[in-house]
Motif scaffolding. Structure first.
Motif, mmCIF file in Angstrom:
data_model
loop_
_atom_site.group_PDB
_atom_site.id
_atom_site.type_symbol
_atom_site.label_atom_id
_atom_site.label_comp_id
_atom_site.label_asym_id
_atom_site.label_seq_id
_atom_site.Cartn_x
_atom_site.Cartn_y
_atom_site.Cartn_z
ATOM 1 N N TYR A 232 -63.047 -126.866 89.528
ATOM 2 C CA TYR A 232 -61.682 -126.354 89.421
ATOM 3 C C TYR A 232 -61.357 -126.036 87.965
ATOM 4 N N ILE A 233 -60.396 -125.145 87.808
ATOM 5 C CA ILE A 233 -59.922 -124.735 86.497
ATOM 6 C C ILE A 233 -58.406 -124.880 86.484
ATOM 7 N N LEU A 234 -57.857 -125.273 85.343
ATOM 8 C CA LEU A 234 -56.419 -125.480 85.275
ATOM 9 C C LEU A 234 -55.859 -124.991 83.958
ATOM 10 N N CYS A 235 -54.548 -124.799 83.941
ATOM 11 C CA CYS A 235 -53.857 -124.517 82.699
ATOM 12 C C CYS A 235 -52.658 -125.441 82.578
ATOM 13 N N ALA A 236 -52.358 -125.817 81.345
ATOM 14 C CA ALA A 236 -51.227 -126.690 81.058
ATOM 15 C C ALA A 236 -50.586 -126.204 79.764
ATOM 16 N N GLN A 237 -49.296 -126.485 79.628
ATOM 17 C CA GLN A 237 -48.562 -126.012 78.469
ATOM 18 C C GLN A 237 -48.000 -127.168 77.654
ATOM 19 N N LYS A 238 -48.136 -127.052 76.343
ATOM 20 C CA LYS A 238 -47.578 -128.042 75.416
ATOM 21 C C LYS A 238 -46.054 -127.885 75.375
ATOM 22 N N SER A 239 -45.361 -128.991 75.367
ATOM 23 C CA SER A 239 -43.898 -128.913 75.319
ATOM 24 C C SER A 239 -43.450 -128.254 74.022
ATOM 25 N N SER A 240 -42.352 -127.521 74.099
ATOM 26 C CA SER A 240 -41.843 -126.783 72.933
ATOM 27 C C SER A 240 -41.057 -127.719 71.996
#
Length: 240
Positions: A232-240
Protein backbone atom coordinates in the motif's frame (compact mmCIF):
# COMPACT_ATOMS: atom_id res chain seq x y z
CA UNK A 1 42.91 -1.57 16.51
CA UNK A 2 39.20 -1.38 17.34
CA UNK A 3 36.96 -0.67 14.33
CA UNK A 4 34.01 1.66 14.70
CA UNK A 5 30.60 1.06 13.16
CA UNK A 6 30.00 3.77 10.52
CA UNK A 7 26.26 3.49 11.14
CA UNK A 8 26.42 3.57 14.95
CA UNK A 9 23.49 5.52 16.35
CA UNK A 10 21.57 5.40 13.06
CA UNK A 11 18.16 3.76 12.75
CA UNK A 12 19.50 0.97 10.57
CA UNK A 13 20.41 -2.70 10.61
CA UNK A 14 23.89 -3.62 9.40
CA UNK A 15 22.42 -6.77 7.85
CA UNK A 16 19.98 -4.68 5.82
CA UNK A 17 22.76 -2.43 4.51
CA UNK A 18 24.82 -5.48 3.52
CA UNK A 19 21.81 -6.95 1.74
CA UNK A 20 21.22 -3.84 -0.38
CA UNK A 21 24.94 -3.39 -1.03
CA UNK A 22 24.77 -6.67 -2.93
CA UNK A 23 22.02 -5.29 -5.18
CA UNK A 24 23.83 -2.05 -6.02
CA UNK A 25 25.61 -3.03 -9.24
CA UNK A 26 22.41 -4.08 -11.03
CA UNK A 27 20.06 -1.48 -9.49
CA UNK A 28 19.31 0.13 -12.85
CA UNK A 29 18.90 -3.18 -14.71
CA UNK A 30 15.12 -3.46 -15.33
CA UNK A 31 15.47 -7.24 -15.49
CA UNK A 32 17.71 -7.57 -12.43
CA UNK A 33 16.95 -8.06 -8.76
CA UNK A 34 15.36 -4.59 -8.59
CA UNK A 35 12.87 -5.45 -11.34
CA UNK A 36 9.76 -4.93 -9.13
CA UNK A 37 11.01 -1.45 -8.19
CA UNK A 38 11.33 -0.55 -11.86
CA UNK A 39 7.78 -1.72 -12.52
CA UNK A 40 6.29 0.08 -9.50
CA UNK A 41 8.25 3.30 -9.92
CA UNK A 42 6.01 5.04 -12.51
CA UNK A 43 2.94 4.45 -10.33
CA UNK A 44 4.67 5.83 -7.24
CA UNK A 45 5.99 8.88 -9.08
CA UNK A 46 2.55 9.61 -10.55
CA UNK A 47 0.98 9.27 -7.10
CA UNK A 48 3.34 11.92 -5.71
CA UNK A 49 2.77 14.22 -8.70
CA UNK A 50 -0.99 13.93 -8.26
CA UNK A 51 -0.77 15.52 -4.82
CA UNK A 52 2.14 17.94 -5.19
CA UNK A 53 3.18 20.36 -7.93
CA UNK A 54 6.72 19.12 -8.39
CA UNK A 55 7.99 22.07 -10.43
CA UNK A 56 10.76 23.58 -8.27
CA UNK A 57 9.44 21.75 -5.19
CA UNK A 58 12.03 20.69 -2.64
CA UNK A 59 11.69 16.94 -2.19
CA UNK A 60 13.61 14.52 0.02
CA UNK A 61 13.76 10.87 -1.05
CA UNK A 62 14.65 9.00 2.14
CA UNK A 63 16.07 5.55 1.51
CA UNK A 64 16.54 6.46 -2.15
CA UNK A 65 18.58 3.38 -3.07
CA UNK A 66 20.01 3.69 -6.57
CA UNK A 67 17.76 6.64 -7.40
CA UNK A 68 14.81 5.30 -9.41
CA UNK A 69 12.23 7.54 -7.74
CA UNK A 70 14.67 10.40 -7.20
CA UNK A 71 15.33 10.66 -10.93
CA UNK A 72 11.62 10.43 -11.79
CA UNK A 73 10.87 13.31 -9.43
CA UNK A 74 13.79 15.36 -10.75
CA UNK A 75 12.58 14.76 -14.30
CA UNK A 76 9.22 16.23 -13.24
CA UNK A 77 11.00 19.41 -12.11
CA UNK A 78 11.63 18.82 -8.41
CA UNK A 79 14.80 19.77 -6.55
CA UNK A 80 15.59 16.37 -5.07
CA UNK A 81 17.79 15.37 -2.16
CA UNK A 82 18.25 11.59 -2.06
CA UNK A 83 19.70 9.92 1.03
CA UNK A 84 20.68 6.36 1.83
CA UNK A 85 23.11 4.67 4.21
CA UNK A 86 24.53 2.30 1.61
CA UNK A 87 27.65 3.84 0.09
CA UNK A 88 27.44 1.40 -2.81
CA UNK A 89 23.92 2.29 -3.90
CA UNK A 90 24.62 6.01 -3.56
CA UNK A 91 27.68 5.55 -5.78
CA UNK A 92 25.46 3.84 -8.36
CA UNK A 93 22.87 6.62 -8.09
CA UNK A 94 25.51 9.29 -8.68
CA UNK A 95 26.99 7.36 -11.59
CA UNK A 96 23.61 7.06 -13.28
CA UNK A 97 23.23 10.85 -13.35
CA UNK A 98 25.89 10.91 -16.08
CA UNK A 99 23.52 8.86 -18.22
CA UNK A 100 20.27 10.65 -17.35
CA UNK A 101 21.71 14.20 -17.30
CA UNK A 102 19.52 15.02 -14.30
CA UNK A 103 20.46 16.82 -11.09
CA UNK A 104 19.93 15.09 -7.75
CA UNK A 105 21.76 15.82 -4.52
CA UNK A 106 22.69 12.32 -3.36
CA UNK A 107 24.14 11.83 0.11
CA UNK A 108 25.19 8.98 2.37
CA UNK A 109 23.18 10.26 5.31
CA UNK A 110 20.63 9.01 7.83
CA UNK A 111 17.14 10.45 8.19
CA UNK A 112 18.02 11.74 11.66
CA UNK A 113 21.12 13.51 10.34
CA UNK A 114 19.19 15.19 7.54
CA UNK A 115 16.37 16.15 9.92
CA UNK A 116 18.85 17.75 12.32
CA UNK A 117 20.62 19.62 9.52
CA UNK A 118 17.61 20.74 7.48
CA UNK A 119 14.38 20.77 9.55
CA UNK A 120 11.21 22.10 7.91
CA UNK A 121 13.01 22.50 4.57
CA UNK A 122 11.07 20.22 2.24
CA UNK A 123 7.73 20.61 0.47
CA UNK A 124 7.45 16.83 0.18
CA UNK A 125 9.21 13.79 1.58
CA UNK A 126 9.11 10.33 0.01
CA UNK A 127 9.97 7.17 1.88
CA UNK A 128 9.21 4.11 -0.21
CA UNK A 129 9.74 0.52 0.95
CA UNK A 130 12.01 1.54 3.82
CA UNK A 131 10.03 1.52 7.05
CA UNK A 132 9.74 -2.28 7.04
CA UNK A 133 13.54 -2.47 7.11
CA UNK A 134 14.36 -0.18 10.08
CA UNK A 135 14.62 -1.17 13.76
CA UNK A 136 12.59 1.83 15.01
CA UNK A 137 9.71 2.81 12.69
CA UNK A 138 8.45 5.54 15.07
CA UNK A 139 11.83 7.29 15.01
CA UNK A 140 11.86 7.21 11.21
CA UNK A 141 8.38 8.75 10.98
CA UNK A 142 9.44 11.47 13.44
CA UNK A 143 12.44 12.30 11.24
CA UNK A 144 10.26 12.44 8.13
CA UNK A 145 7.85 14.82 9.84
CA UNK A 146 10.71 17.03 11.03
CA UNK A 147 11.95 17.42 7.46
CA UNK A 148 8.61 18.78 6.23
CA UNK A 149 7.56 22.39 6.03
CA UNK A 150 4.20 23.16 7.67
CA UNK A 151 1.59 21.93 5.23
CA UNK A 152 4.13 19.69 3.48
CA UNK A 153 3.30 16.21 2.20
CA UNK A 154 4.69 12.82 3.17
CA UNK A 155 4.46 9.82 0.84
CA UNK A 156 5.19 6.30 2.04
CA UNK A 157 4.79 2.82 0.64
CA UNK A 158 5.26 -0.44 2.49
CA UNK A 159 3.85 -3.93 3.02
CA UNK A 160 0.81 -4.79 5.10
CA UNK A 161 1.15 -7.52 7.73
CA UNK A 162 -1.38 -10.03 6.44
CA UNK A 163 -1.35 -13.63 5.23
CA UNK A 164 -1.73 -12.25 1.70
CA UNK A 165 1.45 -10.19 1.96
CA UNK A 166 3.36 -13.14 3.43
CA UNK A 167 2.25 -15.27 0.51
CA UNK A 168 2.95 -12.67 -2.17
CA UNK A 169 6.03 -10.80 -0.94
CA UNK A 170 7.91 -13.59 0.80
CA UNK A 171 6.77 -17.01 -0.42
CA UNK A 172 5.88 -15.86 -3.94
CA UNK A 173 8.47 -13.19 -4.73
CA UNK A 174 11.45 -14.61 -2.81
CA UNK A 175 10.99 -18.38 -2.91
CA UNK A 176 8.71 -19.35 -5.81
CA UNK A 177 9.36 -16.77 -8.55
CA UNK A 178 12.75 -15.72 -7.15
CA UNK A 179 12.17 -12.12 -8.20
CA UNK A 180 13.80 -10.94 -4.96
CA UNK A 181 16.73 -12.40 -3.02
CA UNK A 182 15.72 -14.57 -0.08
CA UNK A 183 15.72 -12.59 3.14
CA UNK A 184 14.69 -9.30 1.52
CA UNK A 185 11.63 -9.06 3.75
CA UNK A 186 10.86 -9.99 7.36
CA UNK A 187 7.17 -10.51 7.99
CA UNK A 188 7.26 -9.36 11.62
CA UNK A 189 8.45 -5.92 10.52
CA UNK A 190 5.50 -5.27 8.20
CA UNK A 191 3.07 -2.58 9.40
CA UNK A 192 -0.69 -2.49 9.07
CA UNK A 193 -2.09 0.83 7.79
CA UNK A 194 -3.72 1.42 11.18
CA UNK A 195 -0.37 0.99 12.93
CA UNK A 196 1.41 3.33 10.55
CA UNK A 197 -1.49 5.77 10.90
CA UNK A 198 -0.90 5.95 14.67
CA UNK A 199 2.79 6.67 14.12
CA UNK A 200 1.86 9.46 11.73
CA UNK A 201 -0.58 11.06 14.19
CA UNK A 202 2.02 11.00 16.95
CA UNK A 203 4.40 12.83 14.58
CA UNK A 204 1.97 15.68 13.81
CA UNK A 205 0.92 14.24 10.46
CA UNK A 206 -2.64 13.77 9.24
CA UNK A 207 -3.24 10.67 7.14
CA UNK A 208 -5.11 11.77 4.02
CA UNK A 209 -5.28 8.69 1.78
CA UNK A 210 -4.32 5.03 1.60
CA UNK A 211 -4.34 3.08 -1.66
CA UNK A 212 -3.30 -0.42 -2.56
CA UNK A 213 -0.39 -0.99 -4.93
CA UNK A 214 -1.26 -3.88 -7.18
CA UNK A 215 1.39 -5.67 -9.21
CA UNK A 216 1.28 -8.49 -11.74
CA UNK A 217 4.83 -9.91 -12.00
CA UNK A 218 4.01 -11.83 -15.16
CA UNK A 219 2.78 -8.85 -17.18
CA UNK A 220 4.96 -6.47 -15.16
CA UNK A 221 2.00 -4.11 -14.78
CA UNK A 222 1.45 -2.06 -11.62
CA UNK A 223 -1.53 0.08 -10.67
CA UNK A 224 -3.36 1.65 -7.73
CA UNK A 225 -6.22 -0.35 -6.28
CA UNK A 226 -8.54 -0.56 -3.28
CA UNK A 227 -6.87 -3.79 -2.19
CA UNK A 228 -4.37 -2.86 0.55
CA UNK A 229 -3.67 -6.33 1.93
CA UNK A 230 -0.25 -6.65 0.24
CA UNK A 231 1.44 -3.40 -0.81
CA UNK A 232 0.00 0.00 0.00
CA UNK A 233 0.94 3.62 -0.54
CA UNK A 234 -0.23 6.58 1.50
CA UNK A 235 0.02 10.32 1.81
CA UNK A 236 -0.11 12.45 4.93
CA UNK A 237 0.13 16.17 5.54
CA UNK A 238 2.10 18.08 8.15
CA UNK A 239 -0.03 20.42 10.23
CA UNK A 240 0.25 24.08 9.24
Amino acid sequence: MMQTDPHAGANVSAEEIAHFDKLAARWWDPDGESRPLHDLNPVRAAYVARHVDLRDARVADVGCGGGLLSEALARAGAQVTGIDLSHKVIDIAKLHLYESNLRVDYRVQSSSELAAAEPARFDAVCCMELIEHVPDPAALVHDLSTLLKPGGWLFMSTLNRTPASFGAAILGAEYVMRMLPKGTHHYGQFLKPSELGRLLRHADLALEEVSGLAYNPLSRKAWLSRFTAVNYILCAQKSS
